[in-house]
Design an enzyme around this catalytic site. Structure first.
Site, PDB file in Angstrom:
ATOM      1  CB  SER A   1      38.126  36.056  41.180  1.00 53.78           C
ATOM      2  OG  SER A   1      38.988  36.169  40.147  1.00 53.78           O
TER       3      SER A   1
ATOM      4  CE  LYS B   1      41.912  33.053  41.448  1.00 52.02           C
ATOM      5  NZ  LYS B   1      40.389  33.680  41.432  1.00 52.02           N
TER       6      LYS B   1
END
Length: 808
Positions: free
Chosen positions: A695, A738
């Protein structure tokens, strides 16, 4: 009839002649399997391998001398040079006989001297090698040698006495030997030890070392023999005790018959008979059969104890009794909200289950799997579900379970056998429809006693568990009405067939606001009661609670938060006992006085845009965090250096990012041949922490593009997403954590993959309103949003940097 072949062939140059002509000593080699021959040892050998027979024939034609070297692995039929030990024995062939009707040879050899194999010079038809003769050395003073010799003799005498496998005459012959070297070799030849141990003795070249090694081995063998003798003595005593007990029991039975004391036994059998009548018909037959066996057995026999325990389990198990479900959805919702803050998905699933149960009673048992990090309330949530439904609650801890019998039970073949955890829990619950929690299902393991996960396949299958058979019960038991709830920290650790049978509900970590509400509603009242405090004696502001959450705990759940609140309560209790009436924590200084300096820090947004530094977003088990990725370019030869303890996947992402930047060099204003004239270094700070995952792909690419093009990256932008070689941005996981990390760091703009747009609904609404989200499908969109072109920034570049060959 045996045929002597010791004189076959033509005699070649002898060993003495080879030494006189200064030629290296070359002799045929016979590999030995499972045996080591020592000097002064005469031993018969049966040889059947073609190369070994050829070696014997070669030796018989020369001077009857042959090398005997043990194999490291006796299973090898054609050993290579690396499969042989380096040290062996030079032996003399005393007799060589060929066995009639076969190609095998029986040979009688006598060990003469230790040798070291230098090199194998021929491999066909026999192994021929160059050797070095090893001379005997004392290695110690005569007095020390004599002491070691006597110690070896003492140990060997005990060994012969205890082993009972060596004739006593052997010790008499060994005791007469005066030469310590010969003594050590003769004793070693009689030891019943492994080849490796015998080889250790053979490789001890000086006599002193050889005697010490021999003493060590003899001591180990004596300890083993002593333990064997103790075990034999204990077993013999136990058998005698059992026979004595049997005789006494028979006498006791005769006395009881004379005194008419058998009424208690009849009452016991009658009590069992009454309880068995209440069992289902299919189970009653098995129970009555066991009761008849019990009636024929002596009451004090070991088998009677086993049967009695089995009948107790059968009659105590709930076969029909069930608790009535409370199907009031409003009350259930109220109870779930009282016990837990948040966890809306789980609560919604429970309410749906109750709604279906209200409409139909034919629904099969449910299996839910709650997956989430430690401390988020998985176990307590299962207890709340049982309270909301008014069902019995039983918890089974599966952490560390590695024996299938712990799930399916032990067979009734020995005293002490018992049912498995499932049946024991049903017996504890007392109803056939409890809420059964299988805690830490991802912590199971397996060994030679079976795989408990395989045993759970039948338990957690609603199509099969109505006929679950425990090894101890030996009759089917219905588990179809049990509400199974399992918990795990990581879904990937659960075996796939087991995971396929469960409905997975993921519980992510709590946000800061959720932790604040949990602390105010649950943790603080709980700790105040536990520490004997009232609400008037202790108070803490919301701002300071958030400071506790940020600076003193780093977790997805609230366990450490509860411990920290308990520490505050202890400090408060101490001050209350010294005369204060109220303790209020409303300032950071006051909080620091109680807990000390903050233990953790959270990264914040940079104040200015920088070249080669991009802000990424990472997921951890304790929530989200921001990740600074730095890239720098130096004159070099095109090397890519990656630091920061990166995993394989993250390193591959960095390589893919570099390839993409090279393919877009012209559009980014970078010299096309930069990769030939400069080195690229990518670093992720906090290098002691392992990092992995794809990611960070777009973040690494942005940092690279910024470092090479000398365009700064906006400090107000954070990003997450996987990148391909063609620049496509792929979706990622853990978006909620996140985004919350970016919000905590003060970042206002977050770049996320377009495919993650649907996951944005999991982010709290108050956070979404304060942030701007940019959805991207290609890396060009990321660079367009993240890179900043400012003339003032370019003026800051030094003249040396402008002259570097990788800049346009």
């Amino acid at each position: 009839m045996l045929t002597n072949i010791s004189t076959m062939g033509v005699k070649k140059m002898s060993q003495q002649e080879q030494q006189q002509t200064s030629a290296p000593l070359r002799l045929p080699l016979l590999p030995l399997r499972g045996i080591v021959v020592f000097p002064a040892m005469v031993v018969p050998l049966d040889v059947g391998r073609p190369k070994s027979v050829a070696a014997l024939e070669q030796a018989s034609m020369d001077n009857n001398q042959i090398l005997l070297v043990a194999q490291k692995d006796p299973r090898l039929s054609e050993p290579q040079p690396s499969d042989l030990y380096e040290i062996g024995v030079l032996a003399e062939i005393k007799q060589l006989l060929r066995m009639p009707g076969s190609n095998s040879v029986r040979v009688l050899v006598e060990g003469k001297q230790r040798i070291r194999v230098v090199e194998i010079v021929e491999d066909d038809p026999a192994l021929i090698c160059e050797v070095e003769l090893l001379e005997e050395e004392a290695g110690a003073e005569p007095l020390e040698l004599e002491a070691n010799r006597r110690l070896c003799l003492d140990y060997f005498q005990k060994y012969v006495k205890w082993s009972k496998k060596i004739p006593t005459e052997v010790y008499a012959s060994v005791e007469a030997l005066e030469d310590p070297a010969v003594l050590a070799d003769i004793i070693a030849s009689h030891l019943l030890v492994k080849v490796e141990e015998r080889q250790r003795i053979l490789e001890a070249l000086d006599t002193s070392t050889r005697l010490e090694v021999l003493c060590q081995i003899l001591m180990q063998e004596l300890e083993v023999l002593e333990l064997e003798n103790k075990i034999q003595s204990r077993v013999r005593k136990q058998i005698e005790r059992i026979q004595k007990e049997h005789y006494l029991r028979e006498q006791m039975k005769a006395i009881q018959r004379e005194l008419g004391e058998g009424e208690d036994r009849q009452e016991e059998l009658a009590e069992y008979q009454e309880k068995i009548k209440k069992l289902p018909a299919s189970i009653r037959e098995k129970a009555e059969k066991e009761l008849k066996r019990l009636a024929k057995m002596p009451s004090m026999s070991a088998e009677a104890v086993v049967v009695r325990t089995y009948l107790d389990v059968l009659v105590d198990l709930p076969w029909k009794k069930k608790s009535r479900d409370r199907l009031d959805l409003e009350v259930a919702q109220q109870i779930l909200d009282e016990d837990h803050w948040g966890l809306e998905k789980v609560k919604e699933r429970i309410i749906e289950f109750l709604a279906v149960r209200k409409l139909t009673t034919k629904m099969k048992g449910q299996i839910l799997c709650l997956v989430g990090p430690p401390g988020v309330g998985k176990t307590s949530l299962a207890r709340s579900i049982a309270r909301a439904m008014e069902r019995k609650f039983v918890r089974i801890s599966l952490g560390g379970v590695r024996d299938e019998a712990e799930i399916r039970g032990h067979r009734r073949t020995y005293i002490g056998s018992m049912p498995g955890k499932i049946i024991s829990s049903m017996r504890q619950a007392g109803t056939i429809n409890p809420v059964l929690l299988l805690d830490e299902i991802d912590k199971m393991s397996s060994d030679l006693r079976g795989d408990p996960a395989a045993a759970l396949l039948e338990v957690l299958d609603s199509e099969q568990n109505h006929n679950f058979v425990d090894h101890y019960l030996e009759v089917p038991y219905d588990l179809s009405q049990v509400f199974f709830i399992t918990t795990a920290n990581v879904a990937s650790e659960i075996p796939k067939p087991l995971l396929d049978r469960m409905e997975l509900i993921e519980i992510s970590g709590y946000t800061d606001q959720e932790k604040l509400q949990i602390a105010k509603r649950h943790l603080i009242p709980k700790q105040l009661t536990r520490h004997g405090l009232s609400e008037d004696q202790f108070a803490i502001s919301d701002k300071m609670l958030l400071e506790v959450i940020h600076g003193y705990t780093r977790e997805a759940g609230v366990r450490n938060l509860e411990r920290t609140i308990a520490a505050l309560c202890r400090k408060t209790a101490r001050e209350i006992t010294t005369g204060k009436k109220t303790v209020r924590i409303t300032t950071k200084a006051r909080l620091t006085a109680f807990l000390g300096a903050p233990r953790y820090r959270h990264d914040t947004m940079d104040e200015r845009d920088e070249i080669g530094v991009a802000t990424g977003l990472a997921w951890t088990q304790v929530g989200g965090d921001i990740l600074k990725i730095e890239a720098t370019v130096m004159p070099g030869k095109g090397n890519l250096l990656l630091t920061g303890k990166l995993g394989d996947v993250m390193q591959e992402s960095a390589q893919a990012s570099l390839s993409y930047v090279r393919s877009r060099a012209k559009q980014l204003g970078i010299a096309p041949d930069f990769y030939q004239k400069c080195d690229v270094h990518i670093h992720v700070p906090e290098g002691a922490i392992p990092k992995d995952g794809p990611s960070a792909g777009i973040t690494i690419t942005t940092a690279l593009a910024s470092a090479l093009s000398k365009k700064p990256v906006s400090a107000k932008v954070a990003m997450t997403g996987e990148v391909t070689l063609r620049g496509k941005v792929l979706p990622i996981g853990g978006l909620k954590e996140k985004v919350l990390a970016a919000h905590r760091a003060g970042i206002k703009t977050v770049i996320i993959p377009e495919d993650n747009r649907k996951d944005l609904e999991e982010v709290p609404a108050q956070v979404r309103r304060k942030m701007r989200f940019v959805f991207v499908e290609h890396m060009d969109q990321v660079l367009s949003e993240a890179l900043v072109y400012r003339p003032t920034a370019l003026k800051e570049i030094s003249a040396a940097e402008e002259a570097q060959p990788y800049l346009v």
